[in-house]
Design an enzyme around this catalytic site. Structure first.
Site, mmCIF file in Angstrom:
data_model
loop_
_atom_site.group_PDB
_atom_site.id
_atom_site.type_symbol
_atom_site.label_atom_id
_atom_site.label_comp_id
_atom_site.label_asym_id
_atom_site.label_seq_id
_atom_site.Cartn_x
_atom_site.Cartn_y
_atom_site.Cartn_z
ATOM 1 N N ASP A 176 -48.581 0.594 -17.470
ATOM 2 C CA ASP A 176 -47.595 0.561 -18.549
ATOM 3 C C ASP A 176 -46.840 1.894 -18.657
ATOM 4 O O ASP A 176 -46.977 2.781 -17.810
ATOM 5 C CB ASP A 176 -48.294 0.192 -19.857
ATOM 6 N N ASP A 231 -41.108 -6.398 -23.665
ATOM 7 C CA ASP A 231 -42.101 -7.453 -23.841
ATOM 8 C C ASP A 231 -41.477 -8.748 -24.336
ATOM 9 O O ASP A 231 -40.563 -8.742 -25.168
ATOM 10 C CB ASP A 231 -43.160 -7.026 -24.841
#
Length: 673
Positions: A176, A231
């Site tokens: 991430d 996201d």
């Protein structure tokens, strides 16, 4: 990148969301591509991810809740086998954030949470491997991961962490982008690539950089897949925005190098089954990774049917490795075509609008060679037809029809494809007849015989034909046209209702065939005379970039009802709408209203962040708009003349810099009729 219940985290989460707008007619679409635009993308020499990875990730269904634990992970692995998902191609069982303790041990090693994973990660890996599956894990290219608890990231610990992952038997790393300390993205992701290679273990490397630095342009030498967007969340607006961001990136995909528009939301409950089939169809034709994001322990049969559709999966997993290209997108009617290794074409007819639409292309347009006829395979109905060259369907609202089309000498063995069309609707007032015309058109090279059409509505509705509903024979290109009168029962409440259009016919060999199109009608009520708050009126439809549209509160976070008082520049409004770009709210006005007024701006809950533009549309045409507004600006008055319009839309787009914290308020929004 994680969705978190804090506003600070939200700013990070949405920072890379698509700048492309939500799927409403008249809003922008990505540039079109052609098959010739593809470069030659060489396969990496490690032999990993030669087709898009398939598997499971827990985040979308559990986030950081206590239910994410060893028992859940093992249960998912069991279900992969029991439900046939392993045999369908799903391979990776991936852990997301919150698997570790917040502190490393005295030697700087990562420590699995002993409550969630009492036997350690290696024991989980052993169990997953015993099922013939593979295990994935998560960390961030920063000092901490994205969760507010502050779990350790790998920045400065890349080689040590990679060694631990390899020793545990990890097969996949999602890396991430939170808390990255401003270190250059390419540098951070290169270091972890080198660390993974140094372990000697084959580990698929997923670069979750959110598309901030265009990783598709540089990450092919580093990882096997890269996130192209922020996201996803479990709603139509989020899925559609991400889809539009990812579609233009087809030239960068190929074996071992995949554009990643984030995980699947199929089965999480925020969209309809039609929308979930679109989600799965479009991710597959985009050659996207297929990572299940729903809790399979409680999934419905329909969820398993969608996720387990092997014909759709075959489109995603085709070894040629092409990502589908956009052939057309006018008015929210999309045609996306994907070249397949066997020479066939997968063709998605995708309808982003809120009503049924005819979407059409040809075999020649998608790159198939000239032929007398073609075999047309419907990948959701699992049926074969023949077509003289037209690839066409009336596609339900938010639906996708997915075909596989090929030159096939056996085309005559299949019944002709027919296209069902509809003209009229979809707005009806209870008790008042609405005229509708349907068509049944033979697209095949062979005639359709003994054709019959029916239209059925909800209980209490009256649906009567006003012209013939049968035809003895329909030659190629000919249509049966039928007029109907559709009347919703008196007292029918405002809302959406489903009607079903069905045609039955026989092929020249006598084989029976049928085609069905679900139609969605909206029962509408003319707004009351005088001035009304829009938050008190029923809307026709909404689309929102983050969570639902809120009545009389701000957007808040992703859950319904979690907003705050509408506040712009310190001014508080008791009435109005709270939204997040990209957003659109539609109302029926029935040509009976004159003006829309509102006080608009970026909600104060986002501090100094956010930039949006407001627009009022009347029957699709812009009636009033603002320029880009930021949180530093005072509230602005917006007024539009909507005289004669049947439908109005309140639209909020981003300010051209992505959808970071773009919480827009329609304060004191009123409609005068």
């Amino acid at each position: 990148m994680r969705h978190l219940p804090t506003r600070t985290a939200r700013r990070t989460v949405v920072a890379a969301l698509a700048a492309g707008v939500l799927g409403l007619a008249g809003l922008s679409a990505p540039a079109l591509a052609t098959p010739a635009a593809y470069p030659t993308v060489p396969a990496p020499d490690d032999g990993l991810a030669l087709t898009p990875p398939m598997g499971f990730n827990n985040w979308n269904s559990t986030h950081c809740r206590a239910e994410f634990n060893e028992a859940m992970v093992k249960g998912i692995a069991d279900l992969f086998v029991e439900k046939g998902l392993k045999d369908a191609g799903y391979e990776y069982v991936n852990l997301d954030d919150c698997w570790a303790l917040p502190q490393r041990d005295p030697d700087g090693k990562l420590v699995p949470d002993p409550v969630r994973f009492p036997n350690g990660i290696n024991a989980v890996a052993d169990y997953v491997h015993s099922k013939g599956l593979k295990l994935g894990i998560y960390t961030s290219a920063g000092t901490k991961t994205c969760n507010s608890a502050g779990f350790p990231g790998a920045l400065g610990h890349e080689y040590s962490d990679a060694r631990q992952f390899a020793d545990w038997g990890v097969d996949y790393l999602k890396y991430d982008n939170c808390n990255n300390q401003g270190v250059d993205a390419k540098q951070r992701y290169t270091t972890m690539r080198d660390a993974l290679r140094a372990t000697g273990r084959p580990i698929v490397y997923s670069i979750c950089e959110w598309g901030q630095n265009k990783p598709w342009e540089w990450a092919g030498d580093l990882g096997h897949l890269w996130r192209t967007t922020g996201d996803i969340s479990d709603n139509w607006g989020s899925m559609l925005s991400i889809l539009k961001k990812n579609l233009p990136l087809a030239p960068y995909a190929g074996p071992g190098n995949w554009n990643d528009p984030d995980m699947l939301e199929v089965g999480n409950g925020g969209m309809t089954d039609t929308e979930y089939r679109t989600h799965f169809s479009m991710w597959s034709i985009m050659a996207a990774p297929l990572l299940i994001g729903s809790d399979l322990r409680s999934a419905s049969d329909e969820t398993f049917d969608i996720l387990g559709n092997r014909e759709v999966i075959a489109v995603d997993q085709d070894p040629l490795g092409r990502q589908g290209t956009v052939m057309s997108s006018e008015g929210g009617r999309w045609v996306v075509s994907k070249e397949m290794k066997d020479g066939s074409r997968a063709v998605a007819l995708f309808n982003e609008t809120g009503s049924a639409q005819r979407i059409s292309t040809t075999a020649a347009a998608v790159g198939l060679p000239s032929a007398d006829a073609y075999t047309l395979r419907d990948l959701w109905q699992h049926k074969n037809y023949n077509t003289a060259g037209r690839i066409s369907a009336t596609v339900p609202a938010h639906g996708t029809v997915l075909f596989r089309v090929r030159v096939d000498g056996k085309w005559a063995a299949h019944p002709p494809a027919v296209e069902l069309g509809v003209q009229g609707g979809p707005l009806v007032e209870a008790g008042k007849p609405t005229a509708l015309t349907t068509t049944v058109t033979d697209l095949g090279r062979t005639p359709a015989k003994r054709v019959s059409v029916t239209l059925t509505g909800p209980a209490g509705w009256t649906v009567r034909p006003a012209s013939p509903t049968t035809a003895g024979t329909l030659p190629t290109g000919r249509s049966l046209r039928t007029s109907w009168k559709v009347t919703a029962a008196e007292g029918t409440g405002t809302g959406s209702y489903d009607l079903t259009l069905k045609a039955t016919y026989r092929s020249p060999t006598g084989a029976r065939a049928a085609s069905v199109v679900p139609l969605r009608f909206s029962v509408v009520v003319a707004p009351p005379s005088g001035a009304s708050y829009l938050s008190d009126l029923p809307w026709l439809s909404t689309a929102n970039g983050w969570g639902p549209v809120e009545r009389d509160t701000s957007n808040g976070e992703s859950a319904a009802g979690d907003g705050n008082p509408l506040t712009v520049g310190g001014a508080v409004y008791a009435k109005g709408l709270g939204v997040h770009a990209q957003s659109a709210v539609e109302y029926y006005t029935g040509k009976a209203c004159e003006t829309v007024t509102a006080q608009v701006g970026v909600d104060d809950e986002e501090g100094a962040d956010g930039s949006v533009a407001f627009e009022i549309r009347a029957d699709g045409a812009t009636a009033a708009s603002t320029g880009t507004l930021t949180n530093a600006q005072a509230v602005q008055s917006l007024s539009a003349d909507v005289s004669g319009a049947q439908v109005i839309s309140l639209v909020v787009t981003d300010g051209g810099d992505g959808t970071t914290s773009d919480h827009g308020d329609w304060g004191d929004a009123r409609l005068s009729c």
